[in-house]
Design a protein around this motif. Sequence first.
Motif, short mmCIF file in Angstrom:
data_model
loop_
_atom_site.label_atom_id
_atom_site.label_comp_id
_atom_site.label_asym_id
_atom_site.label_seq_id
_atom_site.Cartn_x
_atom_site.Cartn_y
_atom_site.Cartn_z
N TYR A 21 0.85 -1.20 0.00
CA TYR A 21 0.00 0.00 0.00
C TYR A 21 0.88 1.24 0.00
CZ TYR A 21 0.72 -0.35 5.07
OH TYR A 21 1.28 -0.45 6.30
N GLY A 22 0.26 2.38 -0.19
CA GLY A 22 1.02 3.59 -0.48
C GLY A 22 1.98 4.00 0.62
N TYR A 23 1.51 3.97 1.85
CA TYR A 23 2.37 4.41 2.94
C TYR A 23 3.55 3.45 3.11
CZ TYR A 23 3.79 5.83 7.61
OH TYR A 23 4.50 6.25 8.70
N MET A 26 5.94 4.36 0.55
CA MET A 26 6.59 5.62 0.92
C MET A 26 7.76 5.36 1.84
SD MET A 26 3.59 8.32 1.74
CE MET A 26 4.67 9.21 2.82
N LYS A 27 7.54 4.52 2.82
CA LYS A 27 8.60 4.24 3.78
C LYS A 27 9.72 3.43 3.13
CE LYS A 27 6.15 2.41 7.13
NZ LYS A 27 5.85 1.84 8.45
N PRO A 32 8.18 11.16 -0.61
CA PRO A 32 6.96 11.78 -0.09
C PRO A 32 5.75 11.38 -0.92
CG PRO A 32 8.25 13.37 -1.32
CD PRO A 32 9.06 12.12 -1.26
N SER A 33 4.60 11.57 -0.33
CA SER A 33 3.37 11.13 -0.98
C SER A 33 3.11 11.86 -2.29
CB SER A 33 2.20 11.33 -0.03
OG SER A 33 2.12 12.68 0.37
N GLY A 34 3.49 13.13 -2.33
CA GLY A 34 3.25 13.91 -3.54
C GLY A 34 4.08 13.46 -4.71
N THR A 35 5.12 12.71 -4.46
CA THR A 35 5.93 12.14 -5.53
C THR A 35 5.49 10.73 -5.86
OG1 THR A 35 7.78 13.48 -4.78
CG2 THR A 35 8.30 11.67 -6.24
N TYR A 37 2.52 8.99 -5.34
CA TYR A 37 1.21 8.64 -5.91
C TYR A 37 1.09 8.99 -7.40
CZ TYR A 37 -0.57 7.13 -1.44
OH TYR A 37 -0.77 6.43 -0.29
#
Lengths: 103, 236
Positions: A21-23, A26-27, A32-35, A37
């Motif tokens: 999943y996205g988070y 990210m980790k 960062p989320s803005g990059t 997604y």
Amino acid sequence: MTAPLQRVLRAFLEDPAAPRYGYDLMKAAGLPSGTLYPMLARLADQKLVTSAWETPQAGGERPRRYYQLTGEGIRVARLELAQARAGQLRAPVRLGRAAPESL
Amino acid sequence: MRGEHWLLRMGEFLVGRAARHLPAAARAERYQEWAAELPVILGDPEIKPAVARAARMVWFAADTLRGAALGPGLARRRGAHRGRGTPGKDARWLGVGLALLTGLAVLLAGLAFIVYYDIFIASASLAGYVSVLLSFSLAILVGCLLWRHPGRARPGVVRRGHAGGRCGRWSGTPGRSPRLGPSAAVHAHQRLRLRGLRRLHQCGRGHREQVPPPGPAGWHAGAIRPRAVTRVSPAS
């Protein structure tokens, strides 16, 4: 291929069969989320990544969306990362450049 | 965690704003996806202090807004990041504003924690609380003064000369009160400086005969005085 995309593909290839999943991505990728997604949306538009929604849980929590590399995505990701590792700048699939209108 | 509900509401507001930048077909889906990540971040056991988890969650939501506003399908393709007053530039400034707001929130949270610690944990003394409050208020006041000082009457600009051209900026606002003036002394100081600049402006437009000779009552700032004396010399 851009460095953030390489990090995302590496994170996917750590366990290609595991949905992420996205988070989590990210980790793993340190992005960062803005990059992350928009990049996932581009990969999904290129059919390199599939996504599926989690089944709703009893606790009323929102279902999350999981991403996974497709077979073609695994092949292309390995090829791209190998090429990047070898220092070849020209890539057969311009992953980092294509920009569909979906995001 | 205390305030988790409000944090989630704030995060959902931010991701809702981010989703509004997307095409209508993907809007609801993306909002659901991003909003589902917020409680996961708030409950992430790998991030230990709860404040760090909250900051991470807010940062996540704010960065989705940045990414959606600067997405390749929307702003960047139209060259908005190079234009003026376009969504891309607005989003960039929005990011700056969010960063500033986050910094301010962190500062205020730190202050609140210090005050709380001083009152309820450390000494429970009112004098300590007042001293801490006064010292931080003083620091904030000094910060405000230092921050707004360069933006107002800049003596360096006038010292570089050309009073007529530069003073036009100030001539239209002779009596305007400062926007953030926390001190009457600063206000009076600027008013005097503006008066001097207005006279310099008249001097540059050929009203030299009306300008009184420089003196302590007519000219205020030492920074503008040497240049003014040069321009109203009798030889000219």
